[in-house]
Design a protein around this motif. Structure first.
Motif, PDB file in Angstrom:
ATOM      1  N   TYR A 493       0.822  -1.222   0.000  1.00 43.62           N
ATOM      2  CA  TYR A 493       0.000   0.000   0.000  1.00 43.62           C
ATOM      3  C   TYR A 493       0.845   1.256   0.000  1.00 43.62           C
ATOM      4  CZ  TYR A 493      -3.113  -3.736   1.101  1.00 43.62           C
ATOM      5  OH  TYR A 493      -3.782  -4.922   1.040  1.00 43.62           O
ATOM      6  N   LYS A 494       2.123   1.117  -0.293  1.00 52.45           N
ATOM      7  CA  LYS A 494       2.991   2.279  -0.443  1.00 52.45           C
ATOM      8  C   LYS A 494       3.619   2.216  -1.831  1.00 52.45           C
ATOM      9  CE  LYS A 494       4.097   3.732   4.183  1.00 52.45           C
ATOM     10  NZ  LYS A 494       2.936   3.181   4.813  1.00 52.45           N
ATOM     11  N   THR A 495       4.009   3.362  -2.339  1.00 50.30           N
ATOM     12  CA  THR A 495       4.578   3.383  -3.696  1.00 50.30           C
ATOM     13  C   THR A 495       5.924   2.669  -3.705  1.00 50.30           C
ATOM     14  OG1 THR A 495       5.673   5.462  -3.243  1.00 50.30           O
ATOM     15  CG2 THR A 495       3.482   5.585  -4.229  1.00 50.30           C
ATOM     16  N   PRO A 496       6.332   2.187  -4.875  1.00 46.28           N
ATOM     17  CA  PRO A 496       7.625   1.491  -4.946  1.00 46.28           C
ATOM     18  C   PRO A 496       8.776   2.366  -4.453  1.00 46.28           C
ATOM     19  CG  PRO A 496       6.407   1.149  -6.958  1.00 46.28           C
ATOM     20  CD  PRO A 496       5.621   2.121  -6.162  1.00 46.28           C
ATOM     21  N   MET A 497       8.739   3.666  -4.764  1.00 45.84           N
ATOM     22  CA  MET A 497       9.843   4.548  -4.344  1.00 45.84           C
ATOM     23  C   MET A 497       9.951   4.598  -2.823  1.00 45.84           C
ATOM     24  SD  MET A 497      11.019   5.329  -7.193  1.00 45.84           S
ATOM     25  CE  MET A 497      12.018   6.760  -7.378  1.00 45.84           C
ATOM     26  N   GLU A 498       8.793   4.588  -2.143  1.00 44.51           N
ATOM     27  CA  GLU A 498       8.820   4.593  -0.666  1.00 44.51           C
ATOM     28  C   GLU A 498       9.352   3.267  -0.135  1.00 44.51           C
ATOM     29  OE1 GLU A 498       4.819   5.408   0.354  1.00 44.51           O
ATOM     30  OE2 GLU A 498       5.000   7.570   0.102  1.00 44.51           O
ATOM     31  N   ASN A 499       9.030   2.171  -0.834  1.00 46.79           N
ATOM     32  CA  ASN A 499       9.504   0.851  -0.414  1.00 46.79           C
ATOM     33  C   ASN A 499      11.002   0.698  -0.620  1.00 46.79           C
ATOM     34  OD1 ASN A 499       7.519  -1.207   0.562  1.00 46.79           O
ATOM     35  ND2 ASN A 499       6.385  -0.403  -1.185  1.00 46.79           N
ATOM     36  N   ILE A 500      11.488   1.226  -1.754  1.00 47.10           N
ATOM     37  CA  ILE A 500      12.904   1.049  -2.092  1.00 47.10           C
ATOM     38  C   ILE A 500      13.778   1.888  -1.170  1.00 47.10           C
ATOM     39  CG2 ILE A 500      14.623   1.453  -3.899  1.00 47.10           C
ATOM     40  CD1 ILE A 500      12.271   0.839  -5.896  1.00 47.10           C
ATOM     41  N   GLY A 501      13.428   3.147  -0.990  1.00 46.96           N
ATOM     42  CA  GLY A 501      14.138   3.997  -0.039  1.00 46.96           C
ATOM     43  C   GLY A 501      15.549   4.372  -0.448  1.00 46.96           C
ATOM     44  N   LEU A 502      15.860   4.403  -1.761  1.00 47.01           N
ATOM     45  CA  LEU A 502      17.177   4.847  -2.244  1.00 47.01           C
ATOM     46  C   LEU A 502      16.988   6.101  -3.086  1.00 47.01           C
ATOM     47  CD1 LEU A 502      18.606   1.406  -3.434  1.00 47.01           C
ATOM     48  CD2 LEU A 502      19.069   2.535  -1.281  1.00 47.01           C
ATOM     49  N   GLN A 503      18.066   6.907  -3.201  1.00 48.05           N
ATOM     50  CA  GLN A 503      17.937   8.156  -3.958  1.00 48.05           C
ATOM     51  C   GLN A 503      17.800   7.878  -5.450  1.00 48.05           C
ATOM     52  OE1 GLN A 503      21.005   7.290  -2.429  1.00 48.05           O
ATOM     53  NE2 GLN A 503      21.873   9.105  -1.509  1.00 48.05           N
ATOM     54  N   ASP A 504      17.133   8.807  -6.147  1.00 49.62           N
ATOM     55  CA  ASP A 504      16.971   8.685  -7.597  1.00 49.62           C
ATOM     56  C   ASP A 504      18.312   8.697  -8.310  1.00 49.62           C
ATOM     57  OD1 ASP A 504      14.337   8.464  -7.417  1.00 49.62           O
ATOM     58  OD2 ASP A 504      13.786  10.257  -8.549  1.00 49.62           O
ATOM     59  N   SER A 505      19.281   9.461  -7.772  1.00 49.98           N
ATOM     60  CA  SER A 505      20.588   9.554  -8.431  1.00 49.98           C
ATOM     61  C   SER A 505      21.258   8.191  -8.507  1.00 49.98           C
ATOM     62  CB  SER A 505      21.494  10.523  -7.664  1.00 49.98           C
ATOM     63  OG  SER A 505      21.633  10.093  -6.326  1.00 49.98           O
ATOM     64  N   LEU A 506      21.020   7.351  -7.504  1.00 54.10           N
ATOM     65  CA  LEU A 506      21.609   6.004  -7.510  1.00 54.10           C
ATOM     66  C   LEU A 506      20.762   5.051  -8.354  1.00 54.10           C
ATOM     67  CD1 LEU A 506      23.778   4.097  -6.367  1.00 54.10           C
ATOM     68  CD2 LEU A 506      22.294   3.659  -4.448  1.00 54.10           C
ATOM     69  N   LEU A 507      19.422   5.161  -8.231  1.00 54.56           N
ATOM     70  CA  LEU A 507      18.531   4.240  -8.948  1.00 54.56           C
ATOM     71  C   LEU A 507      18.649   4.415 -10.461  1.00 54.56           C
ATOM     72  CD1 LEU A 507      15.257   4.307  -6.836  1.00 54.56           C
ATOM     73  CD2 LEU A 507      17.022   2.580  -6.861  1.00 54.56           C
ATOM     74  N   SER A 508      18.856   5.660 -10.921  1.00 59.19           N
ATOM     75  CA  SER A 508      18.935   5.872 -12.376  1.00 59.19           C
ATOM     76  C   SER A 508      20.191   5.236 -12.956  1.00 59.19           C
ATOM     77  CB  SER A 508      18.918   7.365 -12.691  1.00 59.19           C
ATOM     78  OG  SER A 508      20.104   7.968 -12.213  1.00 59.19           O
ATOM     79  N   ARG A 509      21.188   4.952 -12.109  1.00 58.90           N
ATOM     80  CA  ARG A 509      22.416   4.308 -12.600  1.00 58.90           C
ATOM     81  C   ARG A 509      22.231   2.796 -12.769  1.00 58.90           C
ATOM     82  NH1 ARG A 509      24.407   8.983 -10.311  1.00 58.90           N
ATOM     83  NH2 ARG A 509      26.444   9.664 -11.075  1.00 58.90           N
ATOM     84  N   PHE A 510      21.198   2.240 -12.148  1.00 58.52           N
ATOM     85  CA  PHE A 510      20.890   0.825 -12.366  1.00 58.52           C
ATOM     86  C   PHE A 510      20.052   0.707 -13.636  1.00 58.52           C
ATOM     87  CE2 PHE A 510      21.792   0.391  -7.792  1.00 58.52           C
ATOM     88  CZ  PHE A 510      22.613  -0.716  -7.848  1.00 58.52           C
TER      89      PHE A 510
END
Length: 842
Positions: A493-510
């Motif tokens: 019931y939470k968005t994926p971004m809240e579940n992942i809890g990592l910064q966008d700057s790091l996630l965009s590199r994956f």
């Protein structure tokens, strides 16, 4: 007592002793003093026998060809298999093992004579030629723990892990001095306790000759040799339970330096020797022991598998026969012991194959490495997938989140213990250059350490500016990371971004981010339990079912070569594994599984290809990228797992390249681009849609709870108050029947989103038969209604004002029945609310 050929020699302790040929005078011979225990006649005899062994032209000519290869490769160390020497001359072999120093001197002199007979000019290039030993050493095959005093002076084979390496430094062998006064040249040789010579020479460097004339050192004519000290620790699996592992110091000279790095598993063959420790001019009773290496053999799996002549045609035949489904076939064969995870296996196959790296003319680099992040519930085989990659990838290094710091991953500045100098030590990512780094428990890393890998993931190198050291180290590696969500388990019931809890700057590199959920599905659970039970029932070849393992059955290998591995190398490469009902399942008889060895060779072969992008594929990728960007904007109610940036475009190119490599194709076609888009669509949007459905299914009790659950939709508090205070029976029935707050938060996108997810109509109105308004007219009315609300800047508008506004300047005006029907339909869809001819915008 008279002076003999040996002359008056001064010992390390400072006492003089005299030697007569054949007679030893002094305090008893120490083990390992080379020519002291062996007179010239014996030495010549040994040298002759070793020369006979090397000159094996009448036999098979093995060592003669080895010496010729050594000369052509410009080497000066010959590797001799001890088993050959034992077979040809058993007496010499046992003497070589027990009294190593005298015998090695004779062996090396014999080698120099033999090289001189083959190529006289080459033998003059080098002062000495060295012998390296390999083969089976029996009781002399030891670990640092079992290396005791009875092995002093013997040749031993020690295996362990390299824990420490010193810097490589030159050590002087011969110095040449020139005297300007007398115009004479003096030569001086130096030996110490780490060399094979009988006595260590004086370490005093001459500055004056006998007549006190000053000397100048001719540095160009002096000779030096490389010298390095490493420490070997016994392997953790061989150390007794509950005891600390022991270690031994090894001295490497000349061509052996820099052959190993910390972390390597090695076998070192060499002579074991003790060095007397002097305190105040006297030799103390305790001795420091060292191992003087003559050969170092790595036990790690080789970085490049050996390709036989028959392997390449097999690989080509396999790629042609499975031209349509080769990518799926390889992905299925990846980690067959793990059930399911079809898309993740495809992504890992792409990661192992990699894209094509490009270095542009201006020096900027476009990376070809693919990074994958797995986030999900516990017990969904994330770590097992990482373990498989560790075994399959040519060069792979494993780390964990808590067990690695930022400098441990990149590079650390350390102080050398011997000299006190500052030096750089490479971290995991630098060591895994052109390989894979597997990071488990990625979420447990601290943010400071996590930012250290940002530069590596995009630029592919580590820049260090610390303690006066400025360096740039290559770290062109792919990263495969596994992490748990913020709350331990994934919260639906939470968005994926809240579940992942990592910064966008790091996630965009994956490149790809997979959310792996442990969902309750009876059919799926049945299949998984069946698969796991089959794995537990599996027995290896030659192992009986229910057989008790005999005590002490773990056989230790007491040779440098593993006979089992030698047999495997000789065997023909099997493309498919033999079907086993327990391993592969009875239902999958038709599906063939590619063997691990073939997979490793296929991936290595495919990595060499550099496919080129075709125009069709480029156009398809560009179109797909723009659609992904708009899909992110339009479907705002569909949350995404990863930010869609320009890096996503490069991701599509890299994945398409990897797919083309799997097909052994020199061009990237539209098929590859479509496969890449499939992976990206699955990784970016798939799980979210399922999550949205589940959230809508959930029933809610009252309006207050609903507002709490949907707080992320940022609705205005004034609107909520106004809705709650409406004195209408209709709102009460609506509140009971369905969710009044499930609507898109942006007014512009509301028509499209709601058109895709229509709500069930009110039960009270279900019985009424009413004609449906045309879809196009409904869209026109909605657009006009929104325009009216925008122009009036109000949350409510009267029906008369609305009729007047929407029919103004319209070629085909709306009739009152059409308006009424459209308003009812919008009210059913929870977009507006009507009361006393006043329309309220929800």
């Amino acid at each position: 007592v008279f002076r003999a050929k040996g002359g008056c020699k001064r010992r390390a302790g400072g006492k003089a002793r005299f030697r007569v040929p054949g007679v030893a005078v002094g305090l008893g011979e120490q083990v390992g003093m080379a020519t002291a225990g062996m007179d010239d006649a014996e030495l010549r005899e040994a040298q002759r026998e070793y020369l006979d062994f090397l000159d094996d032209e009448e036999d098979q000519g093995v060592y003669q060809s080895k010496v010729r290869t050594m000369i052509s490769d410009n080497q000066y160390r010959l590797i001799v298999n001890f088993n050959d020497l034992r077979r040809k001359n058993e007496k010499r072999a046992s003497r070589l093992l027990s009294s190593a120093f005298e015998e090695l001197v004779a062996f090396q002199r014999a080698l120099k004579d033999f090289v001189a007979s083959v190529d006289a000019t080459y033998s003059k290039q080098y002062e000495e030629f060295y012998i390296g030993l390999e083969g089976s050493f029996g009781s002399k095959h030891v670990t640092p723990r079992t290396l005791t005093s009875r092995f002093l002076g013997c040749i031993v084979c020690v295996e362990g892990i390299v824990t420490k390496c010193s810097l490589v430094r030159p050590k002087i062998v011969r110095s040449v001095h020139y005297c300007p006064a007398t115009k004479k040249t003096i030569e001086r040789r130096y030996t110490d306790l780490t060399s094979l010579e009988a006595f260590p020479s004086s370490t005093v460097y001459p500055t004056k000759d006998e007549e006190n004339n000053p000397l100048e050192t001719e540095y160009g004519l002096s000779t030096y040799k490389d010298h390095q000290t490493i420490t070997i620790q016994e392997m953790p699996e061989k150390a007794p339970a509950g005891q600390l592992p022991r270690s031994v110091d090894v001295i490497l000279d000349d061509d052996l330096v820099d052959m190993v790095k910390p972390g390597d598993r090695v076998q070192v063959i060499g002579t074991f020797r003790c060095l007397p420790g002097k305190k105040g001019g006297y030799t103390s009773g305790t001795f420091r022991t060292i191992l003087i290496a003559c050969h170092v053999k790595q036990m790690n799996k080789e970085a490049q598998p050996m390709f036989l002549a028959s392997d390449v045609p097999k690989i080509k035949r396999f790629s042609k026969s499975h031209s349509k489904d080769i990518f799926d076939q390889l992905a299925r064969s990846l980690a067959p012991s793990i059930h399911g995870h079809e898309y993740i296996k495809k992504a890992i196959l792409c990661l192992l194959l990699g894209g094509v790296e490009k270095v542009l003319e201006n020096g900027s680099r476009l990376r070809g490495d693919i990074n994958v992040l797995l986030i999900g519930d516990p017990s969904v085989a994330k770590s097992q997938l990482l373990r498989y990659v560790l075994c399959t990838a040519p060069r792979a290094i494993a780390t964990t989140g808590r067990g690695s710091s930022g400098v441990g991953l990149t590079a650390a500045v350390t102080t050398d213990q011997e000299t006190g100098e500052r030096c750089l030590e490479a971290g995991a990512m630098v060591l895994a250059d052109r390989g894979v780094v597997c990071i488990d428990e990625f979420d447990k890393m601290s943010d400071i350490d996590r930012t250290a890998i940002h530069e590596v993931m995009e630029q592919g190198h580590v820049t260090i500016t610390k303690a006066g050291i400025q360096a740039q180290l290559n770290a062109r590696c792919s990263i495969l990371a596994a992490a748990n969500p913020v709350y331990g388990r994934y919260d639906q019931y939470k968005t994926p971004m809240e579940n992942i809890g990592l910064q966008d700057s790091l996630l965009s590199r994956f490149d790809l981010l997979f959310i792996v959920l442990d969902q309750m599905d009876p059919e799926q659970d049945r299949e998984i339990s069946d698969h796991v039970l089959r794995m537990h029932r599996y027995r290896g070849a030659g192992e009986q079912d229910g057989d008790v393992m005999p005590l002490g059955s773990s056989v230790e290998r007491l040779a440098t070569e593993d006979p089992g591995l030698a047999e495997e190398d000789e065997q023909e490469l099997q493309v498919y594994e033999k079907h086993n009902d327990l391993l592969h399942g009875p239902k999958r008889r038709k599906e063939k599984t590619v063997s691990v060895e073939f997979m490793r060779k296929y991936i290595n072969f495919a990595k060499m290809l550099k496919p080129v992008l075709t125009e069709e594929a480029a156009a398809f990728i560009a179109k797909s990228y723009s659609e992904l960007r708009t899909q992110e904007q339009v479907n705002s109610d569909v949350a995404r797992t990863c930010p869609i940036t320009a890096r996503t475009l490069e991701t599509l190119i890299r994945l398409a390249t990897a797919h083309a490599k799997a097909r052994m194709c020199k061009t990237i076609d539209e098929v590859d681009a479509k496969a890449a888009l499939d992976l990206v669509q699955f990784a970016y949007f798939k799980k979210v849609l399922e999550k949205e459905k589940k959230r809508k299914k959930q029933t809610r009790d009252d309006a207050d709870q609903e507002t709490d659950d949907e707080a992320e939709q940022e609705t205005d508090t004034r609107q909520k108050k106004r809705r709650k205070t409406q004195p209408s029976d209709q709102t009460a029935t609506e509140g009971e029947s369905y969710d009044p707050y499930d609507f898109s938060d942006t007014e512009e996108e509301m028509p499209e989103v709601q058109a895709r997810t229509p709500k069930s109509p009110d039960p009270s109105q279900a019985t009424e038969t009413k004609t449906k308004l045309a879809e196009t007219r409904l869209k026109e009315f909605k657009a006009a209604l929104l325009e009216v609300f925008r122009s009036t800047h109000a949350q409510s508008v009267g029906l008369k004002t609305l009729m007047k506004s929407i029919n103004q300047d319209r070629p085909k005006p709306f009739s009152s029945s059409e308006v009424k029907e459209a308003l009812e339909q919008m009210q059913d869809d929870n977009q507006i609310m009507m009361s006393d001819d006043i329309i309220f915008l929800i």
